[in-house]
Design an enzyme around this catalytic site. Structure first.
Site, short mmCIF file in Angstrom:
data_model
loop_
_atom_site.label_atom_id
_atom_site.label_comp_id
_atom_site.label_asym_id
_atom_site.label_seq_id
_atom_site.Cartn_x
_atom_site.Cartn_y
_atom_site.Cartn_z
N CYS A 12 0.86 -1.18 0.00
CA CYS A 12 0.00 0.00 0.00
C CYS A 12 0.91 1.24 0.00
CB CYS A 12 -0.88 0.01 1.24
SG CYS A 12 0.08 0.10 2.75
N HIS A 75 3.64 1.72 10.84
CA HIS A 75 2.70 1.56 11.97
C HIS A 75 2.73 2.73 12.95
CE1 HIS A 75 1.84 -2.49 11.01
NE2 HIS A 75 2.93 -3.04 11.49
N CYS A 97 3.00 6.11 8.50
CA CYS A 97 2.08 6.42 7.40
C CYS A 97 1.31 7.70 7.74
CB CYS A 97 1.12 5.26 7.19
SG CYS A 97 -0.12 5.64 5.94
N HIS A 125 -2.08 -4.85 18.50
CA HIS A 125 -1.48 -4.40 17.24
C HIS A 125 -0.55 -3.20 17.48
CE1 HIS A 125 -1.01 -3.00 13.16
NE2 HIS A 125 -1.48 -4.16 12.76
N GLU A 127 0.19 -0.71 15.71
CA GLU A 127 -0.38 0.60 15.35
C GLU A 127 -1.27 1.13 16.48
OE1 GLU A 127 -2.78 0.96 11.63
OE2 GLU A 127 -4.06 2.22 12.90
N SER A 221 0.28 -15.41 4.86
CA SER A 221 -0.29 -14.06 4.86
C SER A 221 -1.81 -14.13 4.73
CB SER A 221 0.33 -13.27 3.70
OG SER A 221 -0.57 -12.29 3.24
N SER A 222 -2.51 -13.65 5.75
CA SER A 222 -3.97 -13.78 5.73
C SER A 222 -4.59 -12.88 4.66
CB SER A 222 -4.56 -13.50 7.10
OG SER A 222 -4.21 -12.22 7.51
FE1 F3S Z 1 -1.08 1.30 4.29
FE2 F3S Z 1 -1.11 3.57 5.53
FE3 F3S Z 1 -3.31 2.45 4.75
S1 F3S Z 1 0.26 1.89 5.93
S2 F3S Z 1 -2.95 0.28 4.86
S3 F3S Z 1 -1.74 3.25 3.46
S4 F3S Z 1 -2.97 3.46 6.67
#
Ligand code: F3S
Length: 282
Positions: A12, A75, A97, A125, A127, A221-222
């Site tokens: 992502c 995270h 992120c 988790h 995060e 990996s789920s």
């Molecule tokens: Fe990825 Fe950020 Fe979304 S790490 S899953 S783009 S919150």
């Protein structure tokens, strides 16, 4: 043969950015650390290790004032970890992120405004641990409908609700329904990130119009497993592979169109390799 690679395959935005930031740092300081593995992908972590990037598990492992750079992964980390890193006097590259950083800012500001904070997500988790650390851990973490029912909120108090970015949207709605009845003044911020949903929707769309589908990702990996199930429901010839070695090209010889997608921890070079291999052979 027509080969379609999903645009949302693999990393992502936040993870891609974090991994790129680490590669950019290689060679710039004597020591490069990441606080925890940058991504759950052994190949990437090993490749970075070979380039001198070490994975640390706590701030204590860093010596104050050393010629080092530490990278905070996507995270994010609790505020006290960020402060402890600053006190070490080393260079910090914050690859949190931006969507996660936004949650940190919300809980910090709302806490200061006197709100009770509820984080909808899993307390285990990283995060969520990070998020809680931006409101002094004075928050409620709610993961299930039952926990929402049991959550001790004062009806007279203002409440702010945020979510773990990867939380299930339907479950978030159910939890919010319950929490909404517990306060007269509730501020709900849906902070769920749509990267996962986008990846799944696109995989299904491509699978529907392809003769065969390749899903690349780790066996355990789920999210890759889930992608496989979505594709398989749309396209009987769906194949789950970890790397190019698992690909039996003979199986694909009679197909006119092949689709490719990949789980969240699959690096782009593996996707590219599979793509060019499938193309070349036909
Ligand atoms: Fe990825 Fe950020 Fe979304 S790490 S899953 S783009 S919150």
């Amino acid at each position: 043969m027509e080969v379609t690679v999903a645009k949302s395959a693999g990393f992502c935005f936040g993870v891609k950015r974090a991994v790129e930031l680490v590669y950019e740092e290689v060679g710039k300081a004597q020591k490069i650390y990441t606080l925890g593995p940058i991504i759950h992908n052994e190949q990437v972590v090993r490749d970075l290790e070979e380039k001198g990037v070490q994975v640390l598990h706590s701030v204590e492992e860093i010596e104050a004032g050393e010629d080092a750079t530490v990278i905070i992964r996507s995270h994010g980390v609790p505020k006290k970890t960020a402060v402890a890193l600053q006190e070490k006097g080393i260079r910090i590259v914050d690859a949190t992120c931006p969507f996660v950083k936004k949650i940190h800012n919300i809980v910090q500001a709302k806490k200061e405004e006197g709100y009770e904070i509820v984080v909808v997500g899993s307390a285990k988790h990283p995060e969520v641990k990070g998020t809680c650390g931006w409101c002094d851990n004075q928050c409620h973490v709610v993961e299930t409908v039952q926990e929402a029912r049991d959550c001790p909120l004062d009806k007279q108090k203002k409440v702010c609700v945020v979510a773990q970015t990867t939380f299930n949207y339907k479950k978030f709605e159910d939890i919010v329904d319950i929490l909404s009845k517990k306060s007269y003044d509730i501020f709900i911020m849906n902070t769920i990130c749509n990267a996962t949903e986008e990846r799944q929707t696109e995989a299904g769309t491509i699978a529907r119009k392809s003769d065969a589908m390749i899903v690349i990702g780790g066996k355990h990996s789920s999210n890759t497993q889930k992608l496989y199930e979505i594709c398989k429901a749309e396209c009987a010839d769906t194949h789950f592979i970890q790397t190019l070695d698992d690909l039996d090209l003979k199986l694909f010889q009679s197909f006119r169109s092949v689709g490719i997608t990949a789980g969240a921890s699959t690096p782009n070079n593996i996707i590219k390799e599979v793509q060019s291999y499938v193309r070349q052979e036909h």
